[in-house]
Design a protein around this motif. Structure first.
Motif, mmCIF file in Angstrom:
data_model
loop_
_atom_site.group_PDB
_atom_site.id
_atom_site.type_symbol
_atom_site.label_atom_id
_atom_site.label_comp_id
_atom_site.label_asym_id
_atom_site.label_seq_id
_atom_site.Cartn_x
_atom_site.Cartn_y
_atom_site.Cartn_z
ATOM 1 N N PHE A 52 2.640 4.743 9.029
ATOM 2 C CA PHE A 52 1.917 4.330 7.767
ATOM 3 C C PHE A 52 2.001 2.733 7.456
ATOM 4 O O PHE A 52 0.750 2.443 6.747
ATOM 5 N N LEU A 53 2.861 1.967 7.927
ATOM 6 C CA LEU A 53 3.022 0.739 7.720
ATOM 7 C C LEU A 53 2.044 -0.124 8.249
ATOM 8 O O LEU A 53 1.475 -1.149 7.939
ATOM 9 N N LYS B 77 -4.841 2.869 5.789
ATOM 10 C CA LYS B 77 -4.632 2.034 4.706
ATOM 11 C C LYS B 77 -3.428 1.008 4.962
ATOM 12 O O LYS B 77 -2.506 1.386 4.933
ATOM 13 N N ARG B 78 -3.812 -0.274 5.244
ATOM 14 C CA ARG B 78 -2.671 -1.089 5.586
ATOM 15 C C ARG B 78 -2.777 -2.411 4.717
ATOM 16 O O ARG B 78 -3.810 -2.773 4.112
ATOM 17 N N ASP C 85 -2.351 14.302 13.768
ATOM 18 C CA ASP C 85 -1.314 13.970 12.780
ATOM 19 C C ASP C 85 -1.562 12.689 12.277
ATOM 20 O O ASP C 85 -0.373 12.151 11.870
ATOM 21 N N LEU C 86 -2.801 12.069 12.416
ATOM 22 C CA LEU C 86 -2.720 10.937 11.609
ATOM 23 C C LEU C 86 -2.816 10.946 10.342
ATOM 24 O O LEU C 86 -2.285 9.975 9.551
ATOM 25 N N ALA D 255 0.751 -1.142 0.032
ATOM 26 C CA ALA D 255 0.000 -0.020 -0.036
ATOM 27 C C ALA D 255 0.741 1.499 -0.133
ATOM 28 O O ALA D 255 0.254 2.080 -0.333
ATOM 29 N N HIS D 256 2.135 1.050 0.461
ATOM 30 C CA HIS D 256 2.836 2.358 0.468
ATOM 31 C C HIS D 256 4.238 1.862 0.251
ATOM 32 O O HIS D 256 5.404 1.761 1.005
ATOM 33 N N PRO D 257 4.382 1.628 -1.246
ATOM 34 C CA PRO D 257 5.948 1.311 -1.367
ATOM 35 C C PRO D 257 7.107 2.135 -1.078
ATOM 36 O O PRO D 257 8.224 1.550 -0.790
ATOM 37 N N GLY D 258 6.709 3.352 -1.283
ATOM 38 C CA GLY D 258 8.054 4.266 -1.129
ATOM 39 C C GLY D 258 8.502 4.274 0.321
ATOM 40 O O GLY D 258 9.572 4.322 0.549
#
Lengths: 193, 202
Positions: free
Chosen positions: A84-85, A111-112, B22-23, A30-33
């Motif tokens: 994020f991850l 989004k995971r 900050d979510l 979902a978050h490649p960067g």
């Protein structure tokens, strides 16, 4: 509208197929960067610790670069990658009285994907174990300066690992809480009807 | 609770609101927010006029500021160090680095053992931020030191040492019981004195 709906429905099915083939395929994450940076700073730290002596002769620049990579890795994992991850966060806070407490939180709306979390945990745990191994070998061979840098790497990695582990326990507890709440509600509704 | 000025915290009791926000923050916003907090704390610690509530703002400690100043000081001094052997440069780097962190740890431990009620990290954070004047002094001496006689070089050293010590002593002294103030403050003086002297002679 129809084609859009079809497109959204198609993606999760494809993702699950691919996940079984490779849990670490970053291009499907979902978050490649962010996965990339999670791995990149760890790789840089290991590379500069092990091999930078062959490229740069000045030990001073080696030390500076190792310290910079250690701190970038710690900052990235704690503030960016974890959020994020895997949707987790830990930090210190203070009560109105002034006492300091540690907070471990998890985000529900985030989004995971399984790839993200497997990349996160594998590389964090792997890096922590590798640094611990380097500290051990340096202690055995009495290399004082290498102990400092490997030790800093090991302690920062293990601190992050511990913090996120406590967050994930909180997350599991929340999930169990949600499940038990839902079952209670379901039973209540069944009894009432 | 005032929800209007949420981008730049003027008062850390508003941090509760910021933390839930900050979510959705992007990476660059996170980094900029942290940099702004470091700058804000630096201003707070080093400019005595802004200290109204004697350390409550420091409860939101972070160790990134001290790390940056420690790295900067170590790099400045090791670049300036004797360049006949490369090993002495890296020795200076390692010595400064270890000295700052171990020194801050020992001074904090001393304050805690004397009965001071302060979080360990808050005190290390404060001591790290107060290293900034010594950074300034090291840079000044690195650039113009070779042209000046020793006595003239002493002036910025003494000014910056007094600045560091004054900034940190105010906080440290307020932590311990009054009859033990000097015992808590004395290691702080030693710590900054050693750092200033080291930056002068290297």
């Amino acid at each position: 509208m129809n084609s859009k709906n079809e497109g959204i429905e198609m993606k999760p099915i494809l993702k699950q197929d691919r996940e079984e083939i490779s849990k670490y395929d970053i291009t499907k994450a979902a978050h490649p960067g962010i996965c990339f940076f999670h791995i990149f700073f760890k790789f840089c730290a290991f590379f500069s610790y092990l091999f930078l002596g062959l490229i740069i002769s000045s030990t001073l620049f080696q030390y500076i670069l190792i310290m910079i990579f250690h701190s970038f890795d710690f900052y990235t994992v704690k503030n960016i990658t974890g959020k994020f991850l895997v949707g987790l966060r830990w930090y210190s806070d203070f009560t109105p009285k002034g006492d300091e407490i540690w907070r471990f939180e998890c985000f529900d709306k985030c989004k995971r994907s399984k790839i993200d979390s497997s990349v996160f945990w594998t590389f964090q745990f792997g890096a922590s174990c590798a640094w611990a191994f380097f500290v051990f070998t340096n202690v055995l061979s009495f290399e004082f300066v290498d102990i400092i840098f490997a030790g800093i790497g090991a302690s920062l990695s293990w601190i992050n690992l511990w913090g996120f582990y406590k967050c994930s326990k909180d997350q599991q507890r929340k999930m169990k809480g949600v499940q038990s709440y839902l079952t209670k509600k379901g039973l209540q509704m069944a009894v009432q009807s | 609770m005032d929800y209007t000025n949420q981008k730049q915290p003027q008062n850390y009791s508003q941090m509760e609101d910021l933390k839930t926000l900050d979510l959705e923050e992007s990476v660059s916003e996170t980094i900029m927010r942290d940099l702004r907090m470091i700058a804000y704390k630096l201003k707070y610690v080093l400019i005595p006029k802004e200290q109204e509530d004697n350390g409550k703002e420091l409860r939101n400690w972070d160790l990134w500021g001290p790390l940056i100043f420690c790295l900067a000081l170590a790099m400045t001094l090791s670049f300036k160090a004797d360049s006949t052997t490369s090993s002495s440069k890296s020795d200076v780097f390692a010595i400064i680095f270890v000295l700052i962190w171990v020194g801050a740890f020992v001074v904090t431990l001393n304050a805690q053992l004397l009965g001071g009620k302060v979080s360990f990290f808050q005190s290390v954070c404060l001591l790290g931020y107060c290293v900034f004047p010594i950074n300034i002094e090291a840079i000044i001496i690195a650039f113009v030191g070779s042209y000046l006689p020793f006595v003239v070089k002493l002036i910025p050293v003494i000014i910056c040492f007094a600045w560091s010590a004054y900034s940190s002593v105010g906080f440290m002294a307020s932590l311990v019981p009054p009859h033990k103030k000097k015992l808590a403050v004395y290691p702080v003086f030693l710590f900054y004195l050693f750092l200033s002297w080291f930056s002068l002679i290297v």
